[in-house]
Design a protein around this motif. Structure first.
Motif, PDB file in Angstrom:
ATOM      1  N   ASN A  58       1.025  -1.382  -0.059  1.00 51.20           N
ATOM      2  CA  ASN A  58       0.074  -0.095  -0.088  1.00 51.20           C
ATOM      3  C   ASN A  58       0.833   1.207  -0.016  1.00 51.20           C
ATOM      4  OD1 ASN A  58      -2.484  -1.474   0.037  1.00 51.20           O
ATOM      5  ND2 ASN A  58      -2.554  -1.671   2.284  1.00 51.20           N
ATOM      6  N   GLN A  59       2.103   1.247   0.876  1.00 56.18           N
ATOM      7  CA  GLN A  59       2.959   2.505   1.013  1.00 56.18           C
ATOM      8  C   GLN A  59       3.470   2.584  -0.681  1.00 56.18           C
ATOM      9  OE1 GLN A  59       5.516   2.168   3.898  1.00 56.18           O
ATOM     10  NE2 GLN A  59       3.732   2.284   5.610  1.00 56.18           N
ATOM     11  N   PHE A  60       3.705   1.458  -1.323  1.00 52.35           N
ATOM     12  CA  PHE A  60       4.659   1.588  -2.395  1.00 52.35           C
ATOM     13  C   PHE A  60       3.504   2.248  -3.526  1.00 52.35           C
ATOM     14  CE2 PHE A  60       5.945  -0.103  -6.543  1.00 52.35           C
ATOM     15  CZ  PHE A  60       7.321   0.366  -6.529  1.00 52.35           C
ATOM     16  N   VAL A  61       2.413   1.639  -3.561  1.00 49.86           N
ATOM     17  CA  VAL A  61       1.502   2.248  -4.474  1.00 49.86           C
ATOM     18  C   VAL A  61       1.191   3.895  -4.173  1.00 49.86           C
ATOM     19  CG1 VAL A  61      -1.428   2.090  -5.286  1.00 49.86           C
ATOM     20  CG2 VAL A  61       0.348  -0.051  -5.011  1.00 49.86           C
ATOM     21  N   ILE A  62       1.011   4.192  -2.901  1.00 54.82           N
ATOM     22  CA  ILE A  62       0.859   5.431  -2.565  1.00 54.82           C
ATOM     23  C   ILE A  62       1.816   6.424  -3.026  1.00 54.82           C
ATOM     24  CG2 ILE A  62       0.677   7.272  -0.590  1.00 54.82           C
ATOM     25  CD1 ILE A  62      -1.013   5.166   0.855  1.00 54.82           C
ATOM     26  N   TRP A  63       3.138   5.908  -2.961  1.00 52.81           N
ATOM     27  CA  TRP A  63       4.471   6.582  -3.604  1.00 52.81           C
ATOM     28  C   TRP A  63       4.283   6.768  -4.892  1.00 52.81           C
ATOM     29  CZ3 TRP A  63       8.316   4.643  -6.392  1.00 52.81           C
ATOM     30  CH2 TRP A  63       9.312   5.485  -6.704  1.00 52.81           C
ATOM     31  N   MET A  64       3.877   5.749  -5.675  1.00 54.42           N
ATOM     32  CA  MET A  64       3.888   5.757  -7.201  1.00 54.42           C
ATOM     33  C   MET A  64       2.561   6.792  -7.450  1.00 54.42           C
ATOM     34  SD  MET A  64       4.045   1.695  -8.202  1.00 54.42           S
ATOM     35  CE  MET A  64       4.241   2.267  -9.839  1.00 54.42           C
ATOM     36  N   ILE A  65       1.701   6.805  -7.015  1.00 55.95           N
ATOM     37  CA  ILE A  65       0.617   7.759  -7.387  1.00 55.95           C
ATOM     38  C   ILE A  65       0.496   9.042  -6.573  1.00 55.95           C
ATOM     39  CG2 ILE A  65      -1.088   5.945  -7.773  1.00 55.95           C
ATOM     40  CD1 ILE A  65      -2.568   6.216  -5.598  1.00 55.95           C
TER      41      ILE A  65
END
Length: 490
Positions: free
Chosen positions: A266-273
């Motif tokens: 989830n943190q990685f997805v948030i960082w990407m978007i």
């Protein structure tokens, strides 16, 4: 009795005579004399050995070496204690953006798994240097071989197919759980579906058992070390086992655990978007279309927190209108969430027609495009199997594969005839293959059922994509052969 009395009598007489002759201290004198005799013999032996040793040393006197000077000894001691500067080539892949993180990983691995116990045994840095150089050589070999691989087909074809297969297995497991009314666990259902689809592959043991997972990672590291290490380092069992445990338990296992952590994902997805923020319309559409009550509850709680914060602010000043607009927007979001939650909890079905009208018309895919696309063809096969008409699709794939193969073989035969060679066996093989296709699909017993099923197939395919079956075009030879081989394995 008389004998014992005589023995005691003569013995007592001897003792009395000994004491009268030598006095009462004769026993002590006797012990002293014995000690003197033993000590004298020992002293004579030592003197004799010393004399022989001196004679032997006199004979070997010419072999003595002169004593070394104290300055040379001191210099040698200082040279041993002097620490030589260690030079390490930090280049691994040729890119500083990749080499620096890799060097940090190597340094942390040495610190956490080697240095803490090695420094209790020795302060020599040569062992640590050898391990570091071995790991760096393996990484350099890995980087060199990675550059020789054509990654584009893998990322565009194989990886996409594997991901699509994983999603199909997951959906099949979900459907099975829904069909069983929630009886059983998702993990068991998932791996059962994987066995059914993969046939000979099942990863349940590796994914559910920590011991088996570590064993699999050890085997993987063993293969990597065999491919990357020089033969001398690989055949050194101590070094190989040492590196294998460090890579398996210190690098790969934590990496797999981190990539499997939902919070990290989830943190990685948030960082990407993070750079592409969601607009207001998209956010409201997501709230109106979602069917997850927990997500709606979370959005509602966040909206309430923001409302409390905005209401606690001082309303005096020029920003009062901005704050009021934000409060009204949050109230609207809260109302949408509550309405959606009530609708989901009441059990009302979603109006699919209205939803389709809001989203626009569905895409119509011609059948000729479906038959030449790997992923679309797989879903079309599932659809035909559900309709009970998969035999017609398999017949078309078989005939198309035979057509392409026969065309290639005939072209080869023409080339042979031009060169004056004979190719009679090829015609016989093509004839036998055609006869096999005929017996399988077009024999007298199956011809009538095939004709009847053909018309049902036409109606089902028209409902599937909205186009008649007459629009089918022949696919390329490579795709036809691939589909034919897939059919044979099926």
């Amino acid at each position: 009795d008389l004998t014992s009395l005589s023995v005691w009598g003569w013995g007592g007489l001897g003792v009395v005579l000994f004491l009268i002759t030598f006095g009462p201290f004769a026993i002590f004198y006797l012990a002293f004399y014995i000690c003197c005799v033993v000590g004298g013999g020992f002293a004579v032996t030592l003197l004799f050995g010393k004399t022989n040793s001196e004679r032997h040393l006199e004979k070997c006197e010419h072999s003595y070496l002169p004593a070394t000077q104290t300055g040379i000894l001191k210099t040698l001691d200082e040279m041993r204690l002097e620490q030589k500067p260690i030079k390490i080539d930090r280049r691994l892949t040729g890119s500083n953006y990749i080499d620096e993180p890799l060097q940090q990983v190597i340094q942390f691995a040495l610190r956490d798994y080697i240095q803490y116990w090695y420094y209790t045994l020795s302060e020599d840095e040569s062992f640590l240097l050898e391990i570091r150089q071995t790991v760096q050589n393996a990484l350099v070999q890995f980087s060199t071989r990675s550059k020789e691989v054509d990654w584009q087909p893998y990322f565009t074809t194989r990886l996409v197919d594997d991901f699509a297969t994983h999603l199909r297995v997951f959906r099949k497991a979900q459907d099975r759980l829904e069909h069983d009314c929630g009886d059983g666990e998702m993990v068991e259902s998932f791996f059962e579906a994987e066995v059914e689809m993969e046939r000979s592959v099942c990863r349940d043991v590796v994914c559910t058992s920590l011991k088996d997972e570590e064993g699999f990672l050890r085997d993987l590291c063993e293969v990597l070390l065999y491919l990357l290490l020089p033969p001398g380092d690989f055949h050194n069992k101590n070094m190989r086992y040492f590196l294998r445990e460090i890579l398996a338990r210190g690098v790969l296992l934590p990496l797999v655990n981190q990539l499997s952590d939902p919070d990290y994902i989830n943190q990685f997805v948030i960082w990407m978007i993070r750079d592409s923020s969601c607009n207001y319309e998209a956010f409201m559409n997501i709230l109106k279309l979602t069917d997850k009550v927990s997500e709606l509850e979370a959005v509602k709680d966040k909206a309430l927190e923001e409302l409390q914060y905005l209401r606690s602010l001082d309303t005096a000043g020029d920003d009062i209108n901005v704050i009021k607009n934000q409060i009204n927007s949050l109230l609207f979001v809260k109302k949408v969430c509550e309405t959606r939650i009530q609708r989901l909890q009441s059990g009302k079905e979603v109006d699919t027609l209205k939803l389709a009208a809001n989203l626009g018309k569905l895409c119509i895919i011609p059948l000729e495009h479906v038959l030449v696309h790997n992923i679309a063809l797989q879903f079309f096969m599932d659809y035909m199997q559900a309709a009970g008409a998969q035999a017609e699709l398999f017949f078309w794939l078989t005939v198309e594969g035979y057509r392409v193969t026969a065309q290639q073989q005939l072209e080869v035969m023409e080339g042979w005839q031009k060169d004056g060679k004979k190719g009679g066996s090829t015609q016989g093989l093509l004839k036998a293959a055609a006869l096999g296709v005929y017996e399988q699909y077009l024999s007298d017993k199956k011809l009538l059922s095939y004709i009847l099923n053909y018309f049902s197939l036409s109606s089902s395919t028209e409902s599937f994509n909205g186009s008649p079956t007459g629009s089918i075009n022949l696919v390329s030879p490579r795709q036809s052969l691939r589909h034919t081989s897939a059919q044979c394995s099926h």
